[in-house]
Write a protein that holds these residues in place. Sequence first.
Motif, PDB file in Angstrom:
ATOM      1  N   VAL A 142      33.846  -2.005 -13.623  1.00  0.00           N
ATOM      2  CA  VAL A 142      32.758  -1.252 -14.254  1.00  0.00           C
ATOM      3  C   VAL A 142      31.524  -2.148 -14.296  1.00  0.00           C
ATOM      4  N   PRO A 143      30.445  -1.765 -13.617  1.00  0.00           N
ATOM      5  CA  PRO A 143      29.278  -2.646 -13.543  1.00  0.00           C
ATOM      6  C   PRO A 143      28.578  -2.766 -14.886  1.00  0.00           C
ATOM      7  N   LEU A 144      27.989  -3.925 -15.125  1.00  0.00           N
ATOM      8  CA  LEU A 144      27.167  -4.088 -16.311  1.00  0.00           C
ATOM      9  C   LEU A 144      25.867  -3.303 -16.151  1.00  0.00           C
ATOM     10  N   HIS A 145      25.426  -2.715 -17.236  1.00  0.00           N
ATOM     11  CA  HIS A 145      24.133  -2.033 -17.259  1.00  0.00           C
ATOM     12  C   HIS A 145      23.032  -3.085 -17.053  1.00  0.00           C
ATOM     13  N   PRO A 146      21.938  -2.754 -16.340  1.00  0.00           N
ATOM     14  CA  PRO A 146      20.848  -3.720 -16.174  1.00  0.00           C
ATOM     15  C   PRO A 146      20.352  -4.289 -17.497  1.00  0.00           C
ATOM     16  N   GLY A 147      20.309  -3.468 -18.540  1.00  0.00           N
ATOM     17  CA  GLY A 147      19.889  -3.966 -19.845  1.00  0.00           C
ATOM     18  C   GLY A 147      20.872  -4.958 -20.428  1.00  0.00           C
ATOM     19  N   ALA A 148      22.168  -4.797 -20.145  1.00  0.00           N
ATOM     20  CA  ALA A 148      23.169  -5.741 -20.615  1.00  0.00           C
ATOM     21  C   ALA A 148      23.006  -7.079 -19.903  1.00  0.00           C
ATOM     22  N   THR A 149      22.813  -7.018 -18.601  1.00  0.00           N
ATOM     23  CA  THR A 149      22.586  -8.263 -17.857  1.00  0.00           C
ATOM     24  C   THR A 149      21.340  -8.973 -18.367  1.00  0.00           C
ATOM     25  N   ALA A 150      20.282  -8.210 -18.617  1.00  0.00           N
ATOM     26  CA  ALA A 150      19.053  -8.802 -19.150  1.00  0.00           C
ATOM     27  C   ALA A 150      19.310  -9.455 -20.499  1.00  0.00           C
ATOM     28  N   TYR A 151      20.092  -8.802 -21.343  1.00  0.00           N
ATOM     29  CA  TYR A 151      20.387  -9.371 -22.655  1.00  0.00           C
ATOM     30  C   TYR A 151      21.141 -10.695 -22.519  1.00  0.00           C
ATOM     31  N   TYR A 152      22.219 -10.695 -21.754  1.00  0.00           N
ATOM     32  CA  TYR A 152      23.038 -11.906 -21.662  1.00  0.00           C
ATOM     33  C   TYR A 152      22.249 -13.049 -21.043  1.00  0.00           C
ATOM     34  N   ARG A 153      21.420 -12.769 -20.065  1.00  0.00           N
ATOM     35  CA  ARG A 153      20.633 -13.850 -19.439  1.00  0.00           C
ATOM     36  C   ARG A 153      19.525 -14.318 -20.342  1.00  0.00           C
TER      37      ARG A 153
END
Length: 338
Positions: free
Chosen positions: A323-334
């Motif tokens: 299940v791919p991470l949402h772009p907003g989730a990737t932005a948050y973690y980075r």
Amino acid sequence: MAGPMISHSPAAPPRPGPGRRVVLGRRVVLGAALGWGAAGLAGCGAGREPVQRLRLATGPEGGPYNAFGRALAAATQGHAPAVVPLATAASVDNLHRLDDGSVELALAMADTAEDAVRGRNSFGRPLPVAALARIYVNYTHLLAPADGPVRTVADLAGRRVAVGADGSGVQVVARRLLETASLTGGAGRVAEVPLALGESVAALCAGRVDALFWSGGVPTPAVAELARELPLRVLALDGPAGVLRARYGPVYTAAEFPAGVYGLREPVGTVGVGNYLLARTDVPADAVCAVLRTVFDAWRDLLREVTAGARLEPRFAVSTGAVPLHPGATAYYRSVYG
């Protein structure tokens, strides 16, 4: 706890210092961020009118998903976006609601979520959903009266078994376990009774079913209460866990009920399944970032009524498999962890 369940309470990651980057342990976080570029990394910033509310598909009243949803709603009260929890039948139902647009966020078990993105089993086509985080791990419960005839999975043959409510993730893992034991056809076929947890507990107490399946945190309050009224046998599922993992992949892990829970005198092996917080892919990235800030700030409150002893940290949260991470989730973690 044994096996991969150690990740349920891993050591905290080092805090990033000057020139130092925390590796989150999932290549897709970095790879996807490169693909989305500056737009993805800007997802946690302002730049648009904020989303005011997000509807969250949870689960039945009194269940752990519903408890998580109510706690998240309380944590977002007075902020944008406010999370509005909706009671549902749980995982399968929740994913269909994401697809039809009646909710923006949902909770679902990892195996069901992977089915959705691959378009298999309960889903006729791939659904456009993405993950925000893996939030905790379910333990698969197979329970029978301690003084009854059911001592092993094989003893379920020809008996009535509560397999979870229609539309729930419990049914998915229960039916897969029954298939591995050759109990879904022929003379030894189990009589499946579709019941939610509260109904399953009542049916087991009344003798209307011989065993019940449940998938949830440990201890699940309703099961702990049942164990005080009716001595329970927790059937070992460590053997089938390996079969499920070989057949369906790493959404299934080895887990253990610890001694002491539900009156157990020694640990009992079972099947672990992750739980994901999911979103429609068209939810704005900044709204996803805002939700994740709340989740990581308030995780102790969010998980208090869901599963004892659990914690949430990034290396665990980003492990969402197919299940791919949402772009907003990737932005948050980075943005938080480099």
